[in-house]
Enzyme design. Sequence first.
Site, short mmCIF file in Angstrom:
data_model
loop_
_atom_site.label_atom_id
_atom_site.label_comp_id
_atom_site.label_asym_id
_atom_site.label_seq_id
_atom_site.Cartn_x
_atom_site.Cartn_y
_atom_site.Cartn_z
N GLU A 171 -7.56 5.66 -5.73
CA GLU A 171 -7.99 5.27 -7.07
C GLU A 171 -9.06 4.17 -7.03
O GLU A 171 -9.98 4.18 -7.85
CB GLU A 171 -6.77 4.81 -7.87
N CYS B 99 -2.74 5.55 -12.92
CA CYS B 99 -1.47 5.63 -12.20
C CYS B 99 -0.46 4.66 -12.82
O CYS B 99 -0.14 4.77 -13.99
CB CYS B 99 -1.72 5.38 -10.71
N HIS C 136 1.15 7.56 -14.39
CA HIS C 136 1.95 8.24 -13.37
C HIS C 136 3.33 8.53 -13.95
O HIS C 136 3.88 7.70 -14.69
CB HIS C 136 2.05 7.36 -12.12
#
Length: 186
Positions: free
Chosen positions: A20, A105, A124
């Site tokens: 990321e 996330c 996430h």
Amino acid sequence: MAAQKSALILLPPEDAEEIEVIVTGDVLVRGGLQVLYAGSSTEPVKCAKGARIVPDVALKDVKNKTFDIIIIPGGPGCSKLAECPVIGELLKTQVKSGGLIGAICAGPTVLLAHGIVAERVTCHYTVKDKMTEGGYKYLDDNVVISDRVITSKGPGTAFEFALKIVETLEGPEKTNSLLKPLCLAK
């Protein structure tokens, strides 16, 4: 000529999700943004899977600055960002200035911890319940834009997340120009 847009990618002291961090930063640079990586110091940060990233600046050196976007990567280390008052100040200053915030996330949990409002988010799956219990409406989309906040699900959506940031800041033409060189063109 317009000034170059800027992005600040926040690095926790350890355990950031390197996909990321790296994919997002790389795509933003390709999209014409100036990208800075900020850590608690300028010492290398060991990421969740072992990669080491050297921050460009320490958080204390950017806490009173604004950027076009501030990005919060996920990974286990983002809990440290959630606990850091300097991060809270930085994000609140960003909101007041009208700048964007991106979180991917588990990164949206940092928004929750610091009281940053976005009506809708994605994140996430492991932090979905925490976000909905915190009052955010969860959408099962790869990328969600709501209230100047861009959120994304995780490592597998990092390219889509970064491209949406480029599109938001630089326009769809710039984003489209990146697809073929990144081998993402259909």
